[in-house]
Design an enzyme around this catalytic site. Structure first.
Site, PDB file in Angstrom:
ATOM      1  N   THR A   1       0.834  -1.219   0.000  1.00  0.00           N
ATOM      2  CA  THR A   1       0.000   0.000   0.000  1.00  0.00           C
ATOM      3  C   THR A   1       0.864   1.264   0.000  1.00  0.00           C
ATOM      4  O   THR A   1       0.475   2.296  -0.541  1.00  0.00           O
ATOM      5  CB  THR A   1      -0.956   0.046   1.209  1.00  0.00           C
ATOM      6  OG1 THR A   1      -0.213   0.196   2.433  1.00  0.00           O
ATOM      7  CG2 THR A   1      -1.819  -1.202   1.273  1.00  0.00           C
TER       8      THR A   1
ATOM      9  N   LEU B   1      -3.027   4.950  -0.213  1.00  0.00           N
ATOM     10  CA  LEU B   1      -4.462   4.626  -0.172  1.00  0.00           C
ATOM     11  C   LEU B   1      -4.570   3.136   0.122  1.00  0.00           C
ATOM     12  O   LEU B   1      -4.692   2.301  -0.773  1.00  0.00           O
ATOM     13  CB  LEU B   1      -5.128   4.962  -1.513  1.00  0.00           C
ATOM     14  CG  LEU B   1      -5.860   6.298  -1.604  1.00  0.00           C
ATOM     15  CD1 LEU B   1      -6.655   6.386  -2.896  1.00  0.00           C
ATOM     16  CD2 LEU B   1      -6.766   6.540  -0.416  1.00  0.00           C
ATOM     17  N   HIS B   2      -4.502   2.804   1.395  1.00  0.00           N
ATOM     18  CA  HIS B   2      -4.384   1.402   1.828  1.00  0.00           C
ATOM     19  C   HIS B   2      -5.575   0.531   1.369  1.00  0.00           C
ATOM     20  O   HIS B   2      -5.418  -0.403   0.602  1.00  0.00           O
ATOM     21  CB  HIS B   2      -4.323   1.322   3.362  1.00  0.00           C
ATOM     22  CG  HIS B   2      -3.264   2.147   4.003  1.00  0.00           C
ATOM     23  ND1 HIS B   2      -1.923   1.815   3.989  1.00  0.00           N
ATOM     24  CD2 HIS B   2      -3.353   3.303   4.699  1.00  0.00           C
ATOM     25  CE1 HIS B   2      -1.238   2.724   4.658  1.00  0.00           C
ATOM     26  NE2 HIS B   2      -2.064   3.631   5.100  1.00  0.00           N
ATOM     27  N   ASP B   3      -6.750   0.839   1.897  1.00  0.00           N
ATOM     28  CA  ASP B   3      -7.865  -0.103   1.809  1.00  0.00           C
ATOM     29  C   ASP B   3      -8.385  -0.371   0.393  1.00  0.00           C
ATOM     30  O   ASP B   3      -8.773  -1.516   0.088  1.00  0.00           O
ATOM     31  CB  ASP B   3      -9.013   0.379   2.708  1.00  0.00           C
ATOM     32  CG  ASP B   3      -8.616   0.348   4.181  1.00  0.00           C
ATOM     33  OD1 ASP B   3      -9.199   1.093   4.970  1.00  0.00           O
ATOM     34  OD2 ASP B   3      -7.696  -0.431   4.533  1.00  0.00           O
TER      35      ASP B   3
ATOM     36  N   CYS C   1      -6.844  -1.015  -2.111  1.00  0.00           N
ATOM     37  CA  CYS C   1      -6.033  -2.068  -2.758  1.00  0.00           C
ATOM     38  C   CYS C   1      -6.763  -3.419  -2.722  1.00  0.00           C
ATOM     39  O   CYS C   1      -6.646  -4.217  -3.652  1.00  0.00           O
ATOM     40  CB  CYS C   1      -4.674  -2.186  -2.064  1.00  0.00           C
ATOM     41  SG  CYS C   1      -3.576  -0.798  -2.407  1.00  0.00           S
TER      42      CYS C   1
END
Ligand code: RIB
Ligand code: CA
Length: 313
Positions: free
Chosen positions: A196, A242-244, A246
């Protein structure tokens, strides 16, 4: 191919919000059976409220949103207002949602859905602490084998921790829950900080959101502007990860990601390394592989997908 049926388990959080928007913007790929809120970035009343704000922003007040667990399995809740702000969705002004929360508890919804949908056809997407998932598995062990796949955001190895020197936030908040999930035998694809952190909200990418000229584009740009200040200051990077989203992008376009099927264990005893995901990347142990650890991403392709899909809302 029929759209994949998913449940998003979430603690919105600006990046969770983008993940939910991406899923709702992709009906040809995903059928969102429901959203289960969990305590994490902010307490449960706020995560359950924020999930509904995002659904209404997407024009989808028909989406079923459930409140799940309000604290980790065994520990005190740790939140992340320092990153996401007091509301969890700081950045732009927002109206309270008008859509109602479902009566049913989120954990009961997960159990009931796994029991009623055809076995092996529902994917769980935890993008916060995994308290709801682990509680469902503890309360109804029969549902574990009925899960198609778990695609989660959490953990870190080469990238090390973001909430402690060795642990990533989602795992650290509820390490016992993570241990249950990683030990469940369910097929797991994980999006750790290692991948991420390669998906940064650079200025051209945020400008692309703003250039959409839509409420969704403006909100995502405003959330990003707020959310990225913390990571840019901490890492000196040119944007925030933008972690989530992914996890959702993987379900839509898996070829954007590369990783390795390896053993990942969760530290739940040591004070110093609590919540660490010990990833046997070099396979130096004979511990059985239990997760696909994603380490690389086509970041341009990821943001192109985001821009294309979010522009639909
Ligand atoms: O460490 C990043 C994770 O913690 C993301 O899911 C973010 O939303 C927070 O929950
Ligand atoms: Ca999250």
């Amino acid at each position: 191919m029929a759209p994949r049926k998913i449940i998003i388990d979430t603690d919105p959080g600006q990046d969770d919000a983008v993940a939910i928007l991406l899923a709702l913007a992709s009906p040809e790929d995903l059928t969102l059976l429901g959203i289960t809120a969990v305590a994490g970035n902010v307490p449960l009343p706020l995560t359950a409220k924020n999930a509904r704000i995002v659904c209404e922003l997407a024009g989808r007040p028909d989406t079923r949103v459930f409140a799940g667990c309000d604290s980790p399995l065994e520990r005190e809740l740790i939140t992340a207002e320092h990153v996401h702000g007091k509301t969890g969705l700081d950045g732009p002004p927002m109206d309270d949602p008008t859509m109602l929360l479902q009566e049913q508890h989120g954990v009961d919804f997960i159990i009931e859905t796994l029991r009623t949908e055809e076995s092996g056809t529902v994917t769980l997407c935890p993008i916060g602490p995994m308290t709801n998932i682990a509680t469902a598995f503890q309360r109804a062990p029969d549902v574990v084998e009925r899960v198609q796949e778990i695609v989660l955001m959490g953990g870190a190895y080469f990238e090390v921790g973001n909430i402690t020197p060795s642990a990533e936030f989602n795992i650290y908040v509820d390490p016992e829950a993570a241990k249950i999930v990683f030990g469940s035998g369910v097929r797991i694809t994980m999006m750790p900080l290692d991948v991420t952190h390669k998906a940064l909200t650079t200025k051209p990418r945020v400008d692309a959101f703003r250039a959409m000229g839509t409420k969704v584009g403006d909100m995502v740009a405003a959330w990003t502007d707020f959310f990225e200040r913390f990571d840019m200051e901490k890492y000196g990077s040119e944007g925030a990860p933008l972690h989530d989203p992914c996890t959702i992008a993987y379900l839509i376009k898996p070829e954007l990601f590369q990783g390795r099927h390896i053993n990942v264990e969760i530290e739940t005893e040591s004070e110093l390394t609590l919540g660490m995901t010990v990833a046997d990347w070099w396979r130096v142990t004979d511990r059985p592989a239990n997760a696909t650890f994603m380490k690389d991403i086509d970041a341009e392709g990821f943001y192109a997908l985001l821009a294309d899909r979010l522009a639909r809302l």
